[in-house]
Design a protein around this motif. Structure first.
Motif, PDB file in Angstrom:
ATOM      1  N   MET A  17      -5.960  97.890  64.910  1.00  0.00           N
ATOM      2  CA  MET A  17      -6.252  98.287  66.287  1.00  0.00           C
ATOM      3  C   MET A  17      -7.663  97.913  66.737  1.00  0.00           C
ATOM      4  O   MET A  17      -7.934  97.841  67.938  1.00  0.00           O
ATOM      5  N   LEU A  18      -8.563  97.650  65.792  1.00  0.00           N
ATOM      6  CA  LEU A  18      -9.920  97.303  66.186  1.00  0.00           C
ATOM      7  C   LEU A  18      -9.989  95.967  66.916  1.00  0.00           C
ATOM      8  O   LEU A  18     -10.976  95.682  67.597  1.00  0.00           O
ATOM      9  N   SER A  19      -8.919  95.143  66.803  1.00  0.00           N
ATOM     10  CA  SER A  19      -8.913  93.885  67.546  1.00  0.00           C
ATOM     11  C   SER A  19      -8.930  94.133  69.041  1.00  0.00           C
ATOM     12  O   SER A  19      -9.395  93.289  69.815  1.00  0.00           O
ATOM     13  N   GLY A  20      -8.419  95.293  69.476  1.00  0.00           N
ATOM     14  CA  GLY A  20      -8.442  95.633  70.881  1.00  0.00           C
ATOM     15  C   GLY A  20      -9.513  96.639  71.248  1.00  0.00           C
ATOM     16  O   GLY A  20      -9.753  96.888  72.435  1.00  0.00           O
ATOM     17  N   LEU A  21     -10.148  97.242  70.242  1.00  0.00           N
ATOM     18  CA  LEU A  21     -11.150  98.289  70.492  1.00  0.00           C
ATOM     19  C   LEU A  21     -12.575  97.819  70.253  1.00  0.00           C
ATOM     20  O   LEU A  21     -13.524  98.542  70.557  1.00  0.00           O
ATOM     21  N   GLY A  22     -12.721  96.617  69.691  1.00  0.00           N
ATOM     22  CA  GLY A  22     -14.050  96.135  69.327  1.00  0.00           C
ATOM     23  C   GLY A  22     -15.072  96.175  70.444  1.00  0.00           C
ATOM     24  O   GLY A  22     -16.179  96.714  70.262  1.00  0.00           O
ATOM     25  N   GLY A  68       1.751 100.154  68.103  1.00  0.00           N
ATOM     26  CA  GLY A  68       0.541 100.901  67.794  1.00  0.00           C
ATOM     27  C   GLY A  68      -0.735 100.235  68.257  1.00  0.00           C
ATOM     28  O   GLY A  68      -1.589 100.868  68.889  1.00  0.00           O
ATOM     29  N   VAL A  69      -0.879  98.935  67.969  1.00  0.00           N
ATOM     30  CA  VAL A  69      -2.125  98.254  68.309  1.00  0.00           C
ATOM     31  C   VAL A  69      -2.324  98.138  69.820  1.00  0.00           C
ATOM     32  O   VAL A  69      -3.378  98.515  70.339  1.00  0.00           O
ATOM     33  N   PRO A  70      -1.326  97.618  70.565  1.00  0.00           N
ATOM     34  CA  PRO A  70      -1.528  97.595  72.021  1.00  0.00           C
ATOM     35  C   PRO A  70      -1.611  98.994  72.612  1.00  0.00           C
ATOM     36  O   PRO A  70      -2.335  99.217  73.587  1.00  0.00           O
ATOM     37  N   GLY A  71      -0.885  99.962  72.009  1.00  0.00           N
ATOM     38  CA  GLY A  71      -1.012 101.336  72.471  1.00  0.00           C
ATOM     39  C   GLY A  71      -2.421 101.863  72.258  1.00  0.00           C
ATOM     40  O   GLY A  71      -2.982 102.550  73.127  1.00  0.00           O
ATOM     41  N   GLY A 128      -7.203  89.026  82.504  1.00  0.00           N
ATOM     42  CA  GLY A 128      -7.890  90.291  82.678  1.00  0.00           C
ATOM     43  C   GLY A 128      -7.658  91.224  81.501  1.00  0.00           C
ATOM     44  O   GLY A 128      -6.704  91.065  80.727  1.00  0.00           O
ATOM     45  N   ARG A 129      -8.514  92.212  81.352  1.00  0.00           N
ATOM     46  CA  ARG A 129      -8.403  93.159  80.232  1.00  0.00           C
ATOM     47  C   ARG A 129      -7.072  93.902  80.243  1.00  0.00           C
ATOM     48  O   ARG A 129      -6.583  94.324  79.200  1.00  0.00           O
ATOM     49  N   ALA A 130      -6.484  94.055  81.413  1.00  0.00           N
ATOM     50  CA  ALA A 130      -5.209  94.768  81.498  1.00  0.00           C
ATOM     51  C   ALA A 130      -4.096  94.036  80.754  1.00  0.00           C
ATOM     52  O   ALA A 130      -3.091  94.648  80.378  1.00  0.00           O
ATOM     53  N   TRP A 131      -4.260  92.727  80.545  1.00  0.00           N
ATOM     54  CA  TRP A 131      -3.244  91.943  79.837  1.00  0.00           C
ATOM     55  C   TRP A 131      -3.333  92.096  78.318  1.00  0.00           C
ATOM     56  O   TRP A 131      -2.373  91.773  77.608  1.00  0.00           O
ATOM     57  N   ILE A 132      -4.457  92.550  77.812  1.00  0.00           N
ATOM     58  CA  ILE A 132      -4.679  92.545  76.362  1.00  0.00           C
ATOM     59  C   ILE A 132      -3.639  93.380  75.598  1.00  0.00           C
ATOM     60  O   ILE A 132      -3.085  92.907  74.596  1.00  0.00           O
ATOM     61  N   PRO A 133      -3.333  94.629  76.006  1.00  0.00           N
ATOM     62  CA  PRO A 133      -2.317  95.373  75.267  1.00  0.00           C
ATOM     63  C   PRO A 133      -0.977  94.646  75.184  1.00  0.00           C
ATOM     64  O   PRO A 133      -0.327  94.632  74.131  1.00  0.00           O
ATOM     65  N   ALA A 134      -0.559  94.019  76.292  1.00  0.00           N
ATOM     66  CA  ALA A 134       0.719  93.312  76.296  1.00  0.00           C
ATOM     67  C   ALA A 134       0.692  92.114  75.355  1.00  0.00           C
ATOM     68  O   ALA A 134       1.674  91.831  74.644  1.00  0.00           O
ATOM     69  N   LEU A 135      -0.423  91.390  75.323  1.00  0.00           N
ATOM     70  CA  LEU A 135      -0.504  90.219  74.460  1.00  0.00           C
ATOM     71  C   LEU A 135      -0.640  90.597  72.992  1.00  0.00           C
ATOM     72  O   LEU A 135      -0.127  89.896  72.111  1.00  0.00           O
ATOM     73  N   LEU A 136      -1.306  91.707  72.713  1.00  0.00           N
ATOM     74  CA  LEU A 136      -1.328  92.209  71.335  1.00  0.00           C
ATOM     75  C   LEU A 136       0.074  92.621  70.901  1.00  0.00           C
ATOM     76  O   LEU A 136       0.478  92.407  69.754  1.00  0.00           O
ATOM     77  N   ALA A 137       0.826  93.205  71.839  1.00  0.00           N
ATOM     78  CA  ALA A 137       2.213  93.570  71.543  1.00  0.00           C
ATOM     79  C   ALA A 137       3.051  92.319  71.293  1.00  0.00           C
ATOM     80  O   ALA A 137       3.952  92.319  70.439  1.00  0.00           O
ATOM     81  N   LEU A 138       2.765  91.243  72.027  1.00  0.00           N
ATOM     82  CA  LEU A 138       3.498  89.998  71.835  1.00  0.00           C
ATOM     83  C   LEU A 138       3.219  89.423  70.451  1.00  0.00           C
ATOM     84  O   LEU A 138       4.135  88.915  69.785  1.00  0.00           O
ATOM     85  N   PHE A 139       1.963  89.475  70.024  1.00  0.00           N
ATOM     86  CA  PHE A 139       1.637  89.051  68.661  1.00  0.00           C
ATOM     87  C   PHE A 139       2.414  89.901  67.654  1.00  0.00           C
ATOM     88  O   PHE A 139       2.962  89.384  66.677  1.00  0.00           O
ATOM     89  N   GLY A 140       2.457  91.209  67.894  1.00  0.00           N
ATOM     90  CA  GLY A 140       3.189  92.096  67.009  1.00  0.00           C
ATOM     91  C   GLY A 140       4.676  91.816  67.009  1.00  0.00           C
ATOM     92  O   GLY A 140       5.336  91.889  65.961  1.00  0.00           O
ATOM     93  N   LEU A 141       5.232  91.504  68.175  1.00  0.00           N
ATOM     94  CA  LEU A 141       6.653  91.160  68.238  1.00  0.00           C
ATOM     95  C   LEU A 141       6.936  89.909  67.425  1.00  0.00           C
ATOM     96  O   LEU A 141       7.932  89.825  66.705  1.00  0.00           O
ATOM     97  N   GLY A 142       6.043  88.934  67.530  1.00  0.00           N
ATOM     98  CA  GLY A 142       6.196  87.737  66.709  1.00  0.00           C
ATOM     99  C   GLY A 142       6.132  88.053  65.232  1.00  0.00           C
ATOM    100  O   GLY A 142       6.927  87.542  64.434  1.00  0.00           O
ATOM    101  N   SER A 143       5.207  88.932  64.843  1.00  0.00           N
ATOM    102  CA  SER A 143       5.085  89.300  63.430  1.00  0.00           C
ATOM    103  C   SER A 143       6.332  90.031  62.946  1.00  0.00           C
ATOM    104  O   SER A 143       6.781  89.830  61.811  1.00  0.00           O
ATOM    105  N   PHE A 144       6.918  90.865  63.810  1.00  0.00           N
ATOM    106  CA  PHE A 144       8.155  91.567  63.447  1.00  0.00           C
ATOM    107  C   PHE A 144       9.290  90.574  63.227  1.00  0.00           C
ATOM    108  O   PHE A 144      10.047  90.673  62.253  1.00  0.00           O
ATOM    109  N   VAL A 145       9.414  89.606  64.119  1.00  0.00           N
ATOM    110  CA  VAL A 145      10.445  88.579  63.958  1.00  0.00           C
ATOM    111  C   VAL A 145      10.212  87.799  62.670  1.00  0.00           C
ATOM    112  O   VAL A 145      11.147  87.527  61.903  1.00  0.00           O
ATOM    113  N   GLY A 146       8.948  87.449  62.410  1.00  0.00           N
ATOM    114  CA  GLY A 146       8.639  86.685  61.212  1.00  0.00           C
ATOM    115  C   GLY A 146       8.980  87.432  59.934  1.00  0.00           C
ATOM    116  O   GLY A 146       9.592  86.874  59.012  1.00  0.00           O
TER     117      GLY A 146
END
Length: 398
Positions: A21-26, A143-146, A235-253
């Motif tokens: 989660m620190l990737s979004g909280l740094g 969790g991370v985008p949340g 914009g910063r508002a997009w960051i949670p969604a894009l972190l979730a997209l990375f997570g969705l990719g990791s789940f598929v992988g």
């Protein structure tokens, strides 16, 4: 998969949320505690260093404990340090809680991996590993985008409180569902004997490759938020969604790899690694364009976790002489990359080379992994492969 493995995955979800989660909280932590963004990124490295040291150390410490006792002890400490982290105003104290939390996380994951693979068929370790690590990928999706969203709304401390709260039901679930039998079965665990497993060249090679691939993942993921805002222009508002997209990719992988890792690991590793190697420099080149950058967030997440989880499974297969410490070895190696990646990615940032530079470092790390694997393969062309399960056995678990 037995239900208990998915319950262990609930705890892994909380821990994965904390780790990533620190990737979004740094930026918020850096501003609140008056430190630089690379210094805030060091919190991720500190966590990974704690995982490296803690995985084998905590696994050895828990050799004589029952699995349930070990899991509950580690998870209880993990909860406590997140409460302290949420309350502190000192960067030094926060850093200390990250290291302590990493020790607890490492011990838990080491025991959980061994517990999970002991509950399935001998030739289904890849699927068990995938099911357990699914908690990490769900952490990336939810969790991370949340946590990033909580950080934007109420500050980074809210994310720490959320992790502590999610840990509570995991404690209850483990108390009720994890067998209390002592690890190691009929044979008493012997730390000295199991440490000798590290003499195996095959195991050491697998651990090294896992460290390099995971280093590439953490190198870019740690600085993904500033890359997308400063380079891509989102914009910063997009960051949670894009972190979730990375997570969705990791789940598929992880999910796809779990179906293949036990029966065709080599084609998966070769193909996945080459695609991963191509993806990082392409990402660096197109990072200024929102559409291709968004696509590559998903693709690189999928490839990184598919290759990484498969290497963890292969390490468990290779560590046959260390049935109780195998999880510790895999966890430690995975987090060697987790420690080096953010640090290596921070070096060009400190030198003023811009937020694309960690992507190039990730490409170099994967290239090194491919080179090492290819060299090892060329030097040992007649090595006997690791035991593979019959396809019928794999199908029976579906």
């Amino acid at each position: 998969m037995p239900l208990v493995i998915h319950l262990l995955g609930l705890a892994v979800f909380a821990m994965g949320t904390s780790e990533f989660m620190l990737s979004g909280l740094g930026p918020g932590i850096a501003a609140d505690l008056n430190v630089s963004i690379p210094a805030a990124g060091a919190l991720t490295s500190a966590f990974a260093v704690g995982m490296i040291i803690g995985a084998p150390l905590m696994a050895i410490l828990s050799l004589r404990w029952s699995r349930r006792r070990a899991l509950l002890a580690f998870l209880g400490v993990f909860l406590l340090v997140h409460v302290i982290g949420a309350l502190t105003t000192s960067f030094g104290v926060l850093l200390a809680t990250r290291i302590a939390g990493a020790f607890a996380n490492a011990g838990f994951l080491a025991v959980a991996l061994v517990t999970a693979v002991s509950l399935v068929d001998e030739n289904a370790k890849g699927r068990a590993t995938s099911a357990l690590l699914g908690g990490v990928t769900i952490a990336c999706v939810v969790g991370v985008p949340g946590g990033a969203l909580l950080g934007q709304l109420w500050g980074w401390r809210a994310a720490f409180w959320a992790v502590a709260l999610v840990t509570v039901p995991a404690l209850v679930a483990i108390t009720r569902s994890v067998p209390s039998s002592a690890p190691g079965g009929a044979q008493a665990p012997n730390a000295r004997r199991e440490l000798r497993a590290l003499r195996s060249p095959r195991l050491l090679l697998t651990l090294l490759l896992g460290a390099l691939v995971n280093g590439a993942t953490f190198c870019s993921f740690t600085y993904l938020a500033p890359l997308l805002t400063e380079v891509t222009g989102l914009g910063r508002a997009w960051i949670p969604a894009l972190l979730a997209l990375f997570g969705l990719g990791s789940f598929v992988g992880v999910t796809v790899a779990g179906r293949i890792a036990d029966v065709r690991p080599r084609p998966l590793l070769v193909t996945g690694s080459l695609l991963l190697l191509a993806g990082w420099p392409v990402f660096a080149l197109v990072a200024g364009s929102p559409v291709p950058a968004t696509i590559l967030v998903f693709v690189q997440g999928a490839l990184s976790f598919a290759v990484g989880s498969t290497l963890i499974a292969r390490a468990l297969y290779a560590a046959t002489e260390a049935p109780t410490l195998a999880g510790g070895y895999a966890t430690a190696a995975f987090n060697v990359g987790g420690a080096l990646g953010p640090w290596l990615g921070g070096l060009p940032l400190t030198a003023g080379l811009g937020y694309r530079s960690p992507l190039w470092v990730s490409a170099l790390l994967v290239a090194l992994a491919v080179l090492v694997a290819g060299t090892a393969r060329a030097l040992t062309p007649h090595r006997r492969p690791l035991p593979q399960p019959a396809r019928s056995a794999q199908n029976s678990l579906s």
